[in-house]
Design an enzyme around this catalytic site. Sequence first.
Site, PDB file in Angstrom:
ATOM      1  N   ASN A 161      -5.385  -5.213  -1.870  1.00 62.95           N
ATOM      2  CA  ASN A 161      -6.004  -5.094  -0.550  1.00 62.95           C
ATOM      3  C   ASN A 161      -7.349  -4.421  -0.728  1.00 62.95           C
ATOM      4  OD1 ASN A 161      -3.694  -6.175   0.493  1.00 62.95           O
ATOM      5  ND2 ASN A 161      -3.082  -4.361   1.672  1.00 62.95           N
ATOM      6  N   GLU A 218      -5.114  -8.719   1.357  1.00 62.80           N
ATOM      7  CA  GLU A 218      -5.771  -8.309   2.605  1.00 62.80           C
ATOM      8  C   GLU A 218      -7.248  -8.068   2.372  1.00 62.80           C
ATOM      9  OE1 GLU A 218      -4.224  -4.951   4.844  1.00 62.80           O
ATOM     10  OE2 GLU A 218      -2.174  -5.597   4.450  1.00 62.80           O
ATOM     11  N   TYR A 263     -11.103  -3.397   1.355  1.00 66.61           N
ATOM     12  CA  TYR A 263     -11.873  -3.339   2.595  1.00 66.61           C
ATOM     13  C   TYR A 263     -13.283  -2.775   2.430  1.00 66.61           C
ATOM     14  CZ  TYR A 263      -7.668  -4.442   5.271  1.00 66.61           C
ATOM     15  OH  TYR A 263      -6.574  -5.071   5.785  1.00 66.61           O
ATOM     16  N   GLU A 292       0.782  -1.234   0.000  1.00 65.13           N
ATOM     17  CA  GLU A 292       0.000   0.000   0.000  1.00 65.13           C
ATOM     18  C   GLU A 292       0.819   1.293   0.000  1.00 65.13           C
ATOM     19  OE1 GLU A 292      -2.772  -0.054   3.260  1.00 65.13           O
ATOM     20  OE2 GLU A 292      -3.877  -1.763   2.483  1.00 65.13           O
TER      21      GLU A 292
END
Length: 489
Positions: free
Chosen positions: A326, A393, A328, A186
């Site tokens: 990743n 992730e 979320y 990231e």
Amino acid sequence: MKFQTVCFILVTTGFAAAHDNFAFPDGFLLGAATASYQIEGGWDADGKGVNIWDTLTHERPFLVADRSTGDVADDSYNLYMEDVKLLKNMGAQVYRFSISWARILPEGHDNKINQAGIDYYNKLINALLENGIEPIVSIYHWDLPQKLQDLGGWPNRELAIYTENYARVLFKNFGDRVKLWITFNEPLIFMGGYTSDKGMAPSINTPGIGDYLTSRTVLIAHANIYHMYEREFKQQQKGKIGITLLSFWCEPLTPDYTEACERYQQFQLGIYAHPIFTEQGDYPSVVIERVDANSKAEGFTTSRLPKLTSEEVNYIKGTYDFFGMNFYTAYVGLNGVVGGIPSRERDMGTIVLQDPNWPVSASSWLRVVPWAFRKQLNWIAKEYGNPPIFVTENGFSDYGGLNDTNRVLYYTEYMKEMLKAIHIDGVNVVGYTAWSLIDNFEWLQGYTEKFGVYEVNFNDPSRPRTPKESAKVLTEIFNTRKIPDRFLD
Ligand code: GBH
């Protein structure tokens, strides 16, 4: 009667097909993830050097919500065998962890190697392999040696060479056994360490300048590592190299704001992914145009976006074996100018908000939006020519407790959307590691936000790990390789 039979057959095959859609393809890798500073502790053990998170937590404790540090954290420096056991018990095929640069090279440079650091990661890697778990190693997950920050940190492009030298030490020592490497975790977030004196380490206030300088250094460093591996190691070690990029889905508030979200994608993901993953290479044109124009309007003689030379563009292009993703949460996007003068936010010209109807987590930025995962996977596949995507992730925060029903729902709903992207949309997703294996130091939120599927008692010096409900469900998923029927509607 006949009609009924036909219908019955159609319904049952339809049902079976729908359920196959919620199984993981052969060869798909499942596991969990962590990062060095968040779990290891042992901050000054056995010759480790100081890094920028040691400095931040020690010298500016007020920046961390609970004034905590990673000095001990989960004590995985001593308790790594516990972590390996958890992974083994879950049926994890892979473990993604990161290496602490200053544990290997206390002063950042490769002239002084700390043998105790090499020994630690050898023990961890060997224990994983003995238990049938494949290591995925992040070379850099935010813990820059302080000595390199003293030289200016990531805005100093010499770091592209120092990082290559650090990576070489890792390939030499661990590359016989580690076959999956991630150069950076990231960069979008750690370049934020150069945008505010209240933010992530090193917490330096140079927005719109230090962050763009960082992006150039990181892109060159990534390419240096990729090419060096090809030249010096790949033939023998046969590993794969990728980079892990964070992105959020941006849902236009109305169709009028489709452009605004497209710009958001290019400013968050395109800054790193366009140079590496497109045929064209270089920064996205919308980024170049807008930063150049704003710089001029703000009175800068030289654009705040340091350009890549055509040699650099060609050198960076194609330096990947997989796309580390990743993911979320999502935002709703619209046009609007926010952020200081200068800043990346202002350059982007997109405002993002979260829909108050989306379920919350313990983290202000993280709401539960499972359908957005499928959309973002498709966006990446389309924009970058369907590269192999490894979801490095994905996870959910709460305030603690073993009955983490909301985390269970998060994982099952997000995985279902990922499986739709794979089976229905044809997105090439090859693996998934849950964030996180264990509760850990959540950066500026300290230990107030829990992401682990195993609980860790931070008041007990032996840091006991206890499975939450989510660990049990992930265990079931990892072993059956499908989403259990009770989570399918
Ligand atoms: C990932 O970042 C990181 O890779 C991982 O280390 C982290 O633990 C995990 O997500 C959960 O956050 O501290 O209030 O300033 C995901 C993006 C970047 C979102 C940092 C939260 C900091 C918020 N995260 N950001 S704050």
